[in-house]
Design a protein around this motif. Structure first.
Motif, PDB file in Angstrom:
ATOM      1  N   UNK A  13      -5.209  38.102  85.785  1.00 27.71           N
ATOM      2  CA  UNK A  13      -5.882  39.388  85.937  1.00 27.71           C
ATOM      3  C   UNK A  13      -6.904  39.345  87.070  1.00 27.71           C
ATOM      4  N   UNK A  14      -7.650  38.259  87.133  1.00 28.30           N
ATOM      5  CA  UNK A  14      -8.704  38.162  88.136  1.00 28.30           C
ATOM      6  C   UNK A  14      -8.216  37.911  89.546  1.00 28.30           C
ATOM      7  N   UNK A  15      -7.144  37.150  89.713  1.00 27.59           N
ATOM      8  CA  UNK A  15      -6.717  36.755  91.047  1.00 27.59           C
ATOM      9  C   UNK A  15      -5.524  37.522  91.613  1.00 27.59           C
ATOM     10  N   UNK A  16      -4.601  37.940  90.743  1.00 28.64           N
ATOM     11  CA  UNK A  16      -3.334  38.440  91.267  1.00 28.64           C
ATOM     12  C   UNK A  16      -2.972  39.865  90.900  1.00 28.64           C
ATOM     13  N   UNK A  17      -3.360  40.362  89.771  1.00 27.28           N
ATOM     14  CA  UNK A  17      -2.724  41.539  89.192  1.00 27.28           C
ATOM     15  C   UNK A  17      -3.225  42.883  89.683  1.00 27.28           C
ATOM     16  N   UNK A  18      -4.402  42.991  90.207  1.00 25.63           N
ATOM     17  CA  UNK A  18      -4.975  44.269  90.627  1.00 25.63           C
ATOM     18  C   UNK A  18      -4.996  45.302  89.508  1.00 25.63           C
ATOM     19  N   UNK A  19      -5.096  44.857  88.267  1.00 26.28           N
ATOM     20  CA  UNK A  19      -5.230  45.757  87.136  1.00 26.28           C
ATOM     21  C   UNK A  19      -3.949  46.363  86.602  1.00 26.28           C
ATOM     22  N   UNK A  20      -2.799  46.084  87.174  1.00 20.62           N
ATOM     23  CA  UNK A  20      -1.538  46.632  86.669  1.00 20.62           C
ATOM     24  C   UNK A  20      -1.058  45.794  85.483  1.00 20.62           C
ATOM     25  N   UNK A  21      -0.765  46.450  84.365  1.00 15.96           N
ATOM     26  CA  UNK A  21      -0.424  45.710  83.149  1.00 15.96           C
ATOM     27  C   UNK A  21       0.894  44.945  83.277  1.00 15.96           C
ATOM     28  N   UNK A  22       1.895  45.516  83.917  1.00 15.20           N
ATOM     29  CA  UNK A  22       3.163  44.789  84.093  1.00 15.20           C
ATOM     30  C   UNK A  22       2.968  43.594  85.016  1.00 15.20           C
ATOM     31  N   UNK A  23       2.167  43.776  86.022  1.00 16.61           N
ATOM     32  CA  UNK A  23       1.893  42.693  86.954  1.00 16.61           C
ATOM     33  C   UNK A  23       1.116  41.562  86.278  1.00 16.61           C
ATOM     34  N   UNK A  24       0.191  41.917  85.382  1.00 18.01           N
ATOM     35  CA  UNK A  24      -0.577  40.909  84.671  1.00 18.01           C
ATOM     36  C   UNK A  24       0.349  40.026  83.837  1.00 18.01           C
ATOM     37  N   UNK A  25       1.308  40.617  83.150  1.00 19.30           N
ATOM     38  CA  UNK A  25       2.220  39.853  82.297  1.00 19.30           C
ATOM     39  C   UNK A  25       3.055  38.875  83.119  1.00 19.30           C
ATOM     40  N   UNK A  26       3.586  39.316  84.238  1.00 17.33           N
ATOM     41  CA  UNK A  26       4.398  38.429  85.075  1.00 17.33           C
ATOM     42  C   UNK A  26       3.570  37.316  85.700  1.00 17.33           C
ATOM     43  N   UNK A  27       2.400  37.664  86.193  1.00 15.89           N
ATOM     44  CA  UNK A  27       1.535  36.650  86.791  1.00 15.89           C
ATOM     45  C   UNK A  27       1.015  35.670  85.741  1.00 15.89           C
ATOM     46  N   UNK A  28       0.782  36.155  84.529  1.00 15.96           N
ATOM     47  CA  UNK A  28       0.342  35.256  83.459  1.00 15.96           C
ATOM     48  C   UNK A  28       1.398  34.199  83.194  1.00 15.96           C
ATOM     49  N   UNK A  29       2.661  34.604  83.125  1.00 19.68           N
ATOM     50  CA  UNK A  29       3.743  33.648  82.894  1.00 19.68           C
ATOM     51  C   UNK A  29       3.830  32.648  84.045  1.00 19.68           C
ATOM     52  N   UNK A  30       3.686  33.131  85.269  1.00 16.76           N
ATOM     53  CA  UNK A  30       3.747  32.239  86.435  1.00 16.76           C
ATOM     54  C   UNK A  30       2.591  31.237  86.427  1.00 16.76           C
ATOM     55  N   UNK A  31       1.389  31.708  86.155  1.00 11.85           N
ATOM     56  CA  UNK A  31       0.224  30.818  86.100  1.00 11.85           C
ATOM     57  C   UNK A  31       0.380  29.817  84.962  1.00 11.85           C
TER      58      UNK A  31
END
Length: 158
Positions: free
Chosen positions: A67-85
């Motif tokens: 959420x802090x580094x990659x997602x820019x607040x988009x919920x779908x983006x947060x989920x994908x980036x969370x899995x990657x991290x």
């Protein structure tokens, strides 16, 4: 079939096959006995509750990072980036020191069945299967998930 036999049959069904087998005299031993691990204390198989707690802690940490580094607040983006991290953190941390921040907090470590450290390829395979989730919830009698069995790993107390 009389009432006592019916109650025994229903009771064995409700308590599960392991309990019914133990009532018939089958000895399964303790968790980790087949792996040569101690029954309790450091080096024994980690309890399922600790492993779940470590996973939740790691997932929340990865979610904060995503959420802090990659997602820019988009919920779908947060989920994908969370899995990657989560994937990168788990491979790097388990592959080098044998634990993640969540595992350190709950005092467990991932080790190989044959030695102190899990190899890099085994760590990657284990993490891919962990990310798929289904292999992680299929247990053997030592309460090791399928992802640990495939990677020949075991989570132990430290």
């Amino acid at each position: 079939m009389d009432n006592a036999e019916k109650r025994q049959a229903i009771g064995s069904w409700l308590s599960g096959p392991r309990s019914a087998a133990e009532d018939m005299g089958v000895d399964f031993g303790y968790r980790g006995e087949r792996l040569g691990l101690p029954e309790t204390g450091p080096g024994s198989v980690a309890p399922v509750g600790r492993r779940i707690a470590a996973l939740v802690i790691d997932w929340m940490l990865c979610q904060l990072i995503a959420y802090g580094l990659f997602a820019d607040g988009e919920s779908q983006s947060v989920a994908l980036w969370t899995m990657a991290v989560f994937f990168v953190m788990t491979v790097l941390m388990v592959g080098t020191v044998g634990l993640t921040p969540g595992k350190r907090i709950v005092r467990i470590r991932v080790v190989s069945e044959r030695g102190p450290r899990l190899g890099f390829l085994a760590t990657v395979v284990r993490t891919v299967l962990l990310c798929l989730l289904i292999p992680a919830v299929v247990f053997d009698r030592d309460t090791r998930g399928l992802h640990d069995r495939v990677a020949r790993a075991v989570e132990v107390r430290i």
